[in-house]
Design a protein around this motif. Structure first.
Motif, PDB file in Angstrom:
ATOM      1  N   SER A 344      11.156  89.408  68.911  1.00  0.00           N
ATOM      2  CA  SER A 344      10.577  88.160  69.409  1.00  0.00           C
ATOM      3  C   SER A 344       9.878  87.360  68.319  1.00  0.00           C
ATOM      4  N   GLY A 345       9.595  87.986  67.174  1.00  0.00           N
ATOM      5  CA  GLY A 345       8.929  87.280  66.097  1.00  0.00           C
ATOM      6  C   GLY A 345       9.903  86.489  65.238  1.00  0.00           C
ATOM      7  N   PRO A 346       9.394  85.645  64.345  1.00  0.00           N
ATOM      8  CA  PRO A 346      10.269  84.872  63.453  1.00  0.00           C
ATOM      9  C   PRO A 346      11.035  85.789  62.507  1.00  0.00           C
ATOM     10  N   GLU A 347      12.349  85.619  62.420  1.00  0.00           N
ATOM     11  CA  GLU A 347      13.190  86.505  61.613  1.00  0.00           C
ATOM     12  C   GLU A 347      12.754  86.555  60.151  1.00  0.00           C
ATOM     13  N   SER A 348      12.309  85.422  59.625  1.00  0.00           N
ATOM     14  CA  SER A 348      11.942  85.376  58.209  1.00  0.00           C
ATOM     15  C   SER A 348      10.752  86.265  57.895  1.00  0.00           C
ATOM     16  N   PHE A 349      10.009  86.665  58.931  1.00  0.00           N
ATOM     17  CA  PHE A 349       8.868  87.555  58.726  1.00  0.00           C
ATOM     18  C   PHE A 349       9.055  88.907  59.412  1.00  0.00           C
ATOM     19  N   THR A 350      10.201  89.123  60.036  1.00  0.00           N
ATOM     20  CA  THR A 350      10.423  90.400  60.721  1.00  0.00           C
ATOM     21  C   THR A 350      11.693  91.065  60.205  1.00  0.00           C
ATOM     22  N   SER A 351      12.797  90.868  60.894  1.00  0.00           N
ATOM     23  CA  SER A 351      14.023  91.590  60.539  1.00  0.00           C
ATOM     24  C   SER A 351      14.610  91.178  59.197  1.00  0.00           C
ATOM     25  N   LYS A 352      14.336  89.954  58.744  1.00  0.00           N
ATOM     26  CA  LYS A 352      14.913  89.491  57.489  1.00  0.00           C
ATOM     27  C   LYS A 352      13.860  89.210  56.425  1.00  0.00           C
ATOM     28  N   THR A 353      12.709  89.792  56.577  1.00  0.00           N
ATOM     29  CA  THR A 353      11.648  89.521  55.623  1.00  0.00           C
ATOM     30  C   THR A 353      11.948  90.110  54.248  1.00  0.00           C
ATOM     31  N   THR A 354      11.593  89.389  53.234  1.00  0.00           N
ATOM     32  CA  THR A 354      11.677  89.894  51.874  1.00  0.00           C
ATOM     33  C   THR A 354      10.291  90.251  51.349  1.00  0.00           C
TER      34      THR A 354
END
Length: 715
Positions: A344-354
């Motif tokens: 449910s969180g923003p992908e850029s900070f969750t599943s795709k965070t660098t």
């Protein structure tokens, strides 16, 4: 002469020949030649040929060998120099992840889950615990400080073991030194390219593959590392980059993940368990199988004692006091909750965070554990052994803050199907509160009457439709409260038609039901689908006085090294859907469901309101309800949608709900529900009181009549 005290004159050989400049005579030449060696052994023709042949072969082999050796040495030296020139500073090699990690904290700020590959921070071989350094060396490379990057003895021993066990010479035991293992971790200097690889996992799998060519390339790379870096530096790279299971990259992350402490604080038993993960991280992970992890640790403690890193007494103490998981790691709670927050969180900070991200959530670890235990208890005591039936639970506050989530019976299955958030199922009678909410919001009272009599409606395009009650009986004229408490189908349809299907639809959607709602009169009977999370959030809106809520689990998101949050959320309450009076009346009606209706098996030691639900053929069974403090929803059914046997919403789901609520309310003082008790009314046509309104059954009649007027007839 002797005794004269004078030096004796030197002896001089008499000259035999006067001519000293001429050539010596034949006798003199013989005297100067070496002594004869004796007769030489004759080999014969065949012996000479054989000797000559092997002598020739030897000269050819020797000639070829030293030339090949020289070429190999030059190639090795050139390759080593090349790799040496490409090796970066040590600090650039400590965190090799292509993606970041997410650390999830509960409502009290305690870690309860991790996602991605966690990097605990840079450590060095000098700052880690001495026990950890010794355990790694004793296990992986006892001659680490004595070789130059490769160990010929280790390779030969590994080949012998592999051949003796029926494998290929380089299959299984590789005889790799720690330096060679670091070379593999660095993928021999080949960086990860997202365009060339489907995933980082595939890239790393290729880096770890064996084979002759890979082994050959490891040699100059390992030697270059030995030339470029100190032994301490090589260990530092190893300690930071090794994967140690459960998403932990490096020993610092692993120590924090498993034991809740830094790698510089681990004791011998913990160090041995961490070192044991190097062989097979997932297989020996203590969160996967603690007994297996301890067995492996005992082997390593024995190696540490054998190599002098532990005394006999220290080794015995380490074995007698094995490592234990930290409370967060042992609880393994909230896997489904963590998955939901990540989704449910923003992908850029969750599943795709660098980046490395820290998320503080609404999750209550105590409630999470209690919900899981309640579900396990009911299935262990009330469900037949071997049943494949599934269940899901959601617990939240009235503002939508989710406190616990169980997405299925296998609570260890992080990443698995979450039935609380992903399963769209028919809602059945748990939808009926929205029908009555629409009517109450139009001014009806829980004491108003509705007919529970046979009803047939003509559905355009479908023909006659005749709804039935669950018990196939009719009760005549009853109050709205009785109709909801007993979950009567025909009254629910009459009320829905009187209030208007569009009004019912608007109320349901306003409270957060996002799926397409049925267009026909079956709307009132829960023919539409929803998730347990949506339904529980909708009931939270009734508890809070009629305002919609957005179920949420994330409170604050920040980068690990940044004290300022990037994202914050303080509550999920949104716009008002129904009046507070309507919400409090509806709470009263649903309290009667538990007190005297279909939900009596959910009764608590405090006021509670709720609603049962059972869909057609009992494919889904629900119970959703609340106290003054918390809302909880329970769903039960089969993943393949086959019917349940002997289960209704008022049965096992109500019992699961009761178990959950009893546990999470331990130590919380009982508070009254926010409800209004309606003034009693007499049935239409009886004197002595104002007649009660009776909702119309026919949509045309509903249009013709003022919904705020009195219905005195029956139809």
């Amino acid at each position: 002469m002797a005794g004269t005290g004078k030096r004796r004159a030197p002896l001089v050989v008499d000259r035999r020949y006067a001519n000293t400049t001429g050539a010596p005579k034949k006798a003199e030449r013989r005297s100067s030649a070496p002594a004869p060696r004796g007769p030489r052994r004759k080999r014969g023709l065949i012996g000479g040929l054989v000797f000559g042949f092997f002598h020739l072969i030897w000269r050819i082999v020797w000639g070829v060998s030293w030339r090949i050796g020289a070429v190999v040495a030059m190639i090795l030296a050139a390759s080593t120099f090349y790799f040496y020139s490409t090796l970066p500073p040590v600090a650039d090699l400590l965190d090799g992840r292509a993606r970041g990690s997410v650390t999830l904290l509960d409502r009290e700020g305690k870690v309860f889950a991790w996602r991605g590959e966690t990097f605990g921070g840079q450590i060095t071989s000098d700052t880690v615990s001495e026990h950890l350094r010794n355990a790694v060396i004793a296990t992986e490379d006892k001659r680490f400080y004595r070789h130059f990057g490769i160990s010929p003895r280790g390779i030969a021993s590994a080949i012998r073991i592999n051949l003796s066990e029926g494998r290929g010479p380089l299959s299984g035991n590789g005889g790799s030194t720690i330096t060679q293992q670091v070379a593999k971790l660095l993928c021999l200097g080949v960086p990860y390219d997202p365009k060339a690889w489907k995933s980082e996992a595939e890239y790393e799998a290729d880096c770890r593959t064996g084979g002759v060519w890979r082994k050959i390339k490891e040699v100059p790379y390992a030697m270059a590392m030995e030339a470029k870096y100190s032994k301490a530096d090589i260990l530092t790279i190893y300690f930071n980059r090794a994967y140690l299971g459960a998403g932990a990259r490096g020993f610092e992350a692993a120590a924090q993940r498993y034991f809740g402490k830094s790698a510089n604080q681990v004791n011998p038993s913990e160090a041995a368990m961490l070192a044991g993960l190097l062989k097979a991280p997932s297989y020996y992970a203590p969160t996967n199988n603690m007994e297996r992890a301890r067995d492996r640790a005992r082997v390593i403690i024995g190696l540490m004692q054998e190599q002098g890193y532990l005394t006999a007494a220290e080794a015995a103490d380490a074995i007698a006091n094995p490592a234990h998981l930290s409370p967060a790691a042992a609880a393994r709670a909230g896997g489904f909750f963590a998955d939901w927050v990540m989704e449910s969180g923003p992908e850029s900070f969750t599943s795709k965070t660098t980046e490395d991200v820290v998320i503080r959530t609404t999750m209550d670890q105590r409630m999470q554990k209690q919900a899981e235990e309640a579900l396990a208890h009911v299935f262990a005591t009330k469900v037949k052994e071997g049943s494949q039936a599934q269940a899901a639970i959601v617990v939240m506050s009235a503002d939508g803050a989710v406190r616990a989530m169980v997405g299925g019976r296998n609570t260890d299955g992080a990443g698995s199907f979450n039935r609380a958030t992903q399963a769209l199922r028919q809602t059945g009678s748990t939808f009926k509160p929205f029908v009555y909410a629409a009517a109450l919001n139009l001014g009806y009272s829980p004491a108003d009457f509705v007919e529970d009599t046979p009803l047939t409606m003509n559905i355009p395009g479908s023909g006659p439709w005749t709804p039935q009650n669950y018990d196939k009986t009719f009760k005549g004229l009853i109050t709205l409260t009785e109709a909801l408490a007993e979950s009567r189908n025909i009254p629910a349809v009459r009320v829905s038609e009187a209030a208007g299907r569009e009004a019912v639809r608007q109320v349901a959607q306003g409270f957060g039901i996002q799926s397409d709602l049925a267009a026909g009169p079956a709307l009132a009977l829960g023919a539409s689908e929803s998730t347990l999370l949506e339904m529980t959030g909708a009931f939270a809106g009734i508890l809070n006085g009629g305002s919609a809520v957005e179920p949420y689990g994330m409170v604050e998101l920040r980068l690990r090294d940044d004290p300022m949050p990037t994202f914050t959320q303080t509550g999920g309450i949104q716009q008002r859907v129904i009046s507070e009076t309507a919400a409090q009346y509806l709470t009263y009606m649903m309290a009667q469901v538990i007190n005297q209706g279909t939900g009596t098996r959910a009764k608590l030691d405090r006021e509670a309101a709720g609603k049962t639900g059972t869909t057609q053929a009992a494919r889904d069974a629900w119970f959703i309800g609340y106290t003054a403090d918390y809302v909880a929803g329970v769903w039960m059914g089969y993943d393949d949608n086959k019917p349940l046997t002997g289960v209704t919403g008022g049965g096992l789901p109500a019992e699961i709900w009761r178990e959950v609520m009893m546990r999470i309310h331990e130590g919380i003082p009982a508070r009254p529900l926010p409800m209004l008790i309606p003034e009693p009314r007499l049935p239409p046509g009886q004197s002595g009181a104002a007649p009660a309104r009776e909702p119309a059954a026919d949509p045309i009649e509903n249009i013709l009549r003022d919904v705020f007027g009195s219905f005195t007839g029956t139809y």
